[in-house]
Design a protein around this motif. Structure first.
Motif, PDB file in Angstrom:
ATOM      1  N   VAL A 194       0.846  -1.202   0.000  1.00  0.00           N
ATOM      2  CA  VAL A 194       0.000   0.000   0.000  1.00  0.00           C
ATOM      3  C   VAL A 194       0.881   1.253   0.000  1.00  0.00           C
ATOM      4  CG1 VAL A 194      -1.573   1.382   1.429  1.00  0.00           C
ATOM      5  CG2 VAL A 194      -2.044  -1.037   1.034  1.00  0.00           C
ATOM      6  N   GLU A 195       1.900   1.251   0.867  1.00  0.00           N
ATOM      7  CA  GLU A 195       2.819   2.412   0.939  1.00  0.00           C
ATOM      8  C   GLU A 195       3.525   2.628  -0.403  1.00  0.00           C
ATOM      9  OE1 GLU A 195       5.639   2.048   4.163  1.00  0.00           O
ATOM     10  OE2 GLU A 195       4.016   1.638   5.581  1.00  0.00           O
ATOM     11  N   GLN A 196       4.018   1.527  -0.979  1.00  0.00           N
ATOM     12  CA  GLN A 196       4.768   1.640  -2.242  1.00  0.00           C
ATOM     13  C   GLN A 196       3.873   2.108  -3.390  1.00  0.00           C
ATOM     14  OE1 GLN A 196       6.155  -2.423  -1.942  1.00  0.00           O
ATOM     15  NE2 GLN A 196       8.276  -1.766  -1.648  1.00  0.00           N
ATOM     16  N   LEU A 197       2.639   1.618  -3.421  1.00  0.00           N
ATOM     17  CA  LEU A 197       1.712   2.042  -4.482  1.00  0.00           C
ATOM     18  C   LEU A 197       1.360   3.524  -4.332  1.00  0.00           C
ATOM     19  CD1 LEU A 197      -0.736  -1.010  -4.719  1.00  0.00           C
ATOM     20  CD2 LEU A 197       0.823  -0.224  -6.509  1.00  0.00           C
ATOM     21  N   GLU A 198       1.217   3.960  -3.078  1.00  0.00           N
ATOM     22  CA  GLU A 198       0.872   5.374  -2.863  1.00  0.00           C
ATOM     23  C   GLU A 198       1.995   6.287  -3.347  1.00  0.00           C
ATOM     24  OE1 GLU A 198      -0.816   5.567   1.143  1.00  0.00           O
ATOM     25  OE2 GLU A 198      -2.778   5.263   0.190  1.00  0.00           O
ATOM     26  N   LYS A 199       3.247   5.805  -3.222  1.00  0.00           N
ATOM     27  CA  LYS A 199       4.380   6.586  -3.753  1.00  0.00           C
ATOM     28  C   LYS A 199       4.311   6.695  -5.283  1.00  0.00           C
ATOM     29  CE  LYS A 199       7.635   5.686  -0.027  1.00  0.00           C
ATOM     30  NZ  LYS A 199       8.484   4.617   0.508  1.00  0.00           N
ATOM     31  N   GLU A 200       3.635   5.708  -5.898  1.00  0.00           N
ATOM     32  CA  GLU A 200       3.471   5.725  -7.363  1.00  0.00           C
ATOM     33  C   GLU A 200       2.173   6.441  -7.769  1.00  0.00           C
ATOM     34  OE1 GLU A 200       5.690   4.626  -9.577  1.00  0.00           O
ATOM     35  OE2 GLU A 200       7.058   3.978  -7.981  1.00  0.00           O
ATOM     36  N   GLY A 201       1.519   7.044  -6.785  1.00  0.00           N
ATOM     37  CA  GLY A 201       0.299   7.808  -7.089  1.00  0.00           C
ATOM     38  C   GLY A 201      -0.969   6.979  -7.170  1.00  0.00           C
ATOM     39  N   VAL A 202      -0.923   5.730  -6.630  1.00  0.00           N
ATOM     40  CA  VAL A 202      -2.111   4.867  -6.656  1.00  0.00           C
ATOM     41  C   VAL A 202      -2.758   4.879  -5.273  1.00  0.00           C
ATOM     42  CG1 VAL A 202      -2.938   2.496  -6.930  1.00  0.00           C
ATOM     43  CG2 VAL A 202      -1.164   3.380  -8.458  1.00  0.00           C
ATOM     44  N   ALA A 205      -5.718   0.802  -0.096  1.00  0.00           N
ATOM     45  CA  ALA A 205      -5.842   0.532   1.342  1.00  0.00           C
ATOM     46  C   ALA A 205      -5.727  -0.970   1.537  1.00  0.00           C
ATOM     47  CB  ALA A 205      -7.178   1.038   1.868  1.00  0.00           C
ATOM     48  N   ALA A 206      -5.273  -1.358   2.738  1.00  0.00           N
ATOM     49  CA  ALA A 206      -5.082  -2.788   3.022  1.00  0.00           C
ATOM     50  C   ALA A 206      -6.234  -3.330   3.867  1.00  0.00           C
ATOM     51  CB  ALA A 206      -3.769  -2.998   3.757  1.00  0.00           C
TER      52      ALA A 206
END
Length: 327
Positions: A194-202, A205-206
């Protein structure tokens, strides 16, 4: 219930996860109300005192997870001996999760009272078969076969990715769908993704067992209401959930076996609609994927991709088999 005594429900639905308990309760409560029946849901991760208060107001049908049911039984708040109907939902999953002792706890207590047991399960093997032989009298088996095997309504892709590019590939795929469920093997893996995807702008939530119940419910509600595009789940948390309109299921970590592949993939292409299922494989996971395909009699090429591959934008219509034949 007699004044001050334990609740004595006539019906009990036992199921493996809190999310499923909440979902079943939402469907059954209005149906019960129409018949003048009190329907209660009891599960771990929520305030037990509030659940006790609710049981004391009246209780005809209980929807429960095994642990909380036993807690309430031990506290003298609940007595299952007068059940007319017992439903075991996702029975194979309860067996996998080690809940058989709790299921047998209920079955032993109602053995003397005439009742009907309904057991729902995707597979009937091992522990479930023993349960049927030991506790069910003259059982009748019903099998629901869908018109076309669910697998055929899905588009399956097996993609090899490089460790350093894996998150970017996942993000590119998420961005091309409205609603994606991603499966991870571990709770920590789900949080990290979730953290890594948010860094990619996605926006993701888990949903897993270590989160507070309120967090899990919020993630599910947001996803169901299209406020959230990506739900990252562990196998246990997502089992049996029905969410409309899931376009894509992604196996970020490989499933344990072909049965788990089917259960996970079954979150898309529900009730006759189509869906895309994509497995992201590191080089050392290709053999696992090939074993799963063999078990499911599926023939799909394993294709290497990078995150800038334009084909990731239209996985529903990309047919690598045709591409390979043409080359």
């Amino acid at each position: 219930r007699s004044e001050g005594g334990p609740a004595r429900p006539r019906g009990l639905v036992l199921l493996p996860t809190r999310e499923l308990a909440v979902q079943v309760h939402e469907v059954m409560e209005p149906l019960g109300a129409a018949l003048g029946l009190h329907v209660n849901a009891v599960y771990g991760g929520a305030d037990i005192e509030r659940q006790v208060k609710s049981l004391r107001k009246g209780c005809d049908i209980i929807i429960a997870t095994p642990g909380r049911l036993i807690d309430l039984g031990d506290r003298g708040e609940l007595n299952v001996e007068k059940l007319d109907v017992l439903v075991l939902d996702e029975a194979d999953r309860m067996a996998d999760m080690g809940f058989m002792p709790q299921v047998e706890w209920v079955l032993r207590r109602i053995a003397e009272h005439p009742h009907q047991t309904l057991l729902f399960s995707a597979t009937l093997d091992g522990a479930i078969d023993r349960l049927v032989k030991r506790y069910l009298t003259d059982p009748v088996f019903h099998e629901v076969a869908s018109d076309s095997q669910t697998v055929s309504l899905m588009v399956h892709h097996f993609l090899t990715v490089h460790q350093m590019d894996r998150i970017k590939v996942a993000a590119a795929i998420c961005n091309s769908f409205d609603k994606t469920i991603i499966f991870c093997r571990t709770k920590r893996g789900a949080d990290r993704l979730v953290e890594q995807l948010e860094k990619e702008g996605v926006d993701a939530a888990a949903i897993h067992g270590d989160l507070r119940q309120s967090q899990r419910e919020k993630a599910l509600a947001d996803f169901s209401a299209d406020k959230l595009a990506v739900l990252v789940a562990t196998d246990v948390a997502a089992r049996g959930l029905h969410i409309d309109g899931v376009d894509c299921v992604m196996h970020f970590d490989p499933p344990e076996d072909h049965k788990a592949y089917l259960h996970r993939s079954g979150r898309t292409a529900r009730a006759g609609s189509t869906g895309v299922v994509v497995s992201l494989l590191l080089w050392n996971q290709i053999i696992e994927a090939e074993v799963i395909m063999r078990r499911l009699a599926m023939k799909r090429p394993v294709v290497e991709v990078f995150s800038n591959d334009p084909r990731l934008k239209d996985l529903a219509n990309w047919d690598p088999t045709k591409e390979m034949a043409a080359s």
